[in-house]
Design an enzyme around this catalytic site. Structure first.
Site, PDB file in Angstrom:
ATOM      1  N   SER A   3      -0.326  17.691   4.919  1.00  0.00           N
ATOM      2  CA  SER A   3       0.007  16.270   5.002  1.00  0.00           C
ATOM      3  C   SER A   3      -0.024  15.703   6.420  1.00  0.00           C
ATOM      4  CB  SER A   3       1.378  16.039   4.357  1.00  0.00           C
ATOM      5  OG  SER A   3       1.833  14.724   4.544  1.00  0.00           O
TER       6      SER A   3
ATOM      7  N   HIS B  33      10.129  20.707   0.742  1.00  0.00           N
ATOM      8  CA  HIS B  33      11.528  20.296   0.671  1.00  0.00           C
ATOM      9  C   HIS B  33      12.367  20.784   1.838  1.00  0.00           C
ATOM     10  CE1 HIS B  33      10.239  19.011  -3.200  1.00  0.00           C
ATOM     11  NE2 HIS B  33      11.454  18.730  -3.642  1.00  0.00           N
TER      12      HIS B  33
ATOM     13  N   GLY C 253       2.016  15.851  -2.245  1.00  0.00           N
ATOM     14  CA  GLY C 253       2.511  16.931  -3.094  1.00  0.00           C
ATOM     15  C   GLY C 253       1.897  16.852  -4.478  1.00  0.00           C
TER      16      GLY C 253
END
Length: 220
Positions: free
Chosen positions: A128, A148, A50
């Site tokens: 990711s 999130h 992030g």
């Protein structure tokens, strides 16, 4: 609970951190820096999930530089859920007008250049889980600060926590136990609980919404 080092970043570095776009407050940034300085001494790279515009990357990079190491930062640079148009964390200045989508990569590169830290950072531009799937190098620190939702937060944990060496640090941002923070903190909070329940980590630091865990075993 405390960090193993109380070293502070240089004034220039801290100034660059405070000027950069991002959401991490100063006290949490200093706690992240302390964790990074401790982890960097293990002799393995530090990794951030992030990147956004590089606010926290500045502190990680300075910690890595002090130890003669490197920080890697993973992001697709299209923004996480809460940064999209219509949400409170959206910044119109990060939108590429030609493609009408967020692109924080140019701002990130500018941030590192102004901080004088370009040579100490490797930017991994991609999602990711895809990057983690091909990554094999042991890591001294994993900082989870990406998407999130439960899907994204759990994928970050599952993809990167196993790469930590024993004694390495898992740092999780935006850990809010209160359900009112469901958009900004509940998924990271559940990942934090999952890490502790795994038996592979012990908590060594709490600052605001930042949690620092040390890897003690191979399970999890």
């Amino acid at each position: 609970m405390h960090q193993a080092t109380t070293a502070l970043p240089a004034r220039k570095v801290l100034s660059a951190f405070e000027k950069a776009k991002g959401f991490m407050p100063r006290d949490e940034g200093l706690a992240l820096y302390a964790a990074a300085r401790t982890a960097a001494a293990l002799g393995h790279p530090l990794l951030e999930v992030g990147t956004y515009c590089g606010r926290s990357t500045i502190l990680l990079a300075d910690a890595a530089r002090a130890a003669g190491g490197t920080v890697l930062t993973v992001d697709h640079h299209r923004g996480s859920e809460e940064q999209q148009p219509g949400w409170d964390y959206h910044d119109p200045e990060t939108v590429d007008p030609e493609v009408d989508r967020m692109d924080t990569l140019p701002e990130f590169r500018r941030t590192l250049y102004l901080a004088g830290l370009e040579d100490h950072v490797i930017a991994l531009v991609g999602r990711s889980p895809q990057v983690a799937a091909v990554w094999t190098t042991p890591l001294a620190l994993v900082f989870i600060d990406g998407g999130h939702t439960d899907e994204h937060a759990n994928a970050d944990y599952e993809g990167w926590a196993p790469r930590l060496v024993t004694g390495g640090l898992l740092v999780i941002h935006d850990v809010f136990p209160d359900p009112v923070d469901i958009m900004t903190g509940q998924a990271p909070y559940r990942v934090y609980l999952r890490a502790l329940a795994s038996g592979a980590f012990e908590e060594i630091g709490v600052t605001g919404s930042l949690r620092v865990l040390r890897r003690t075993g191979s399970s999890g």
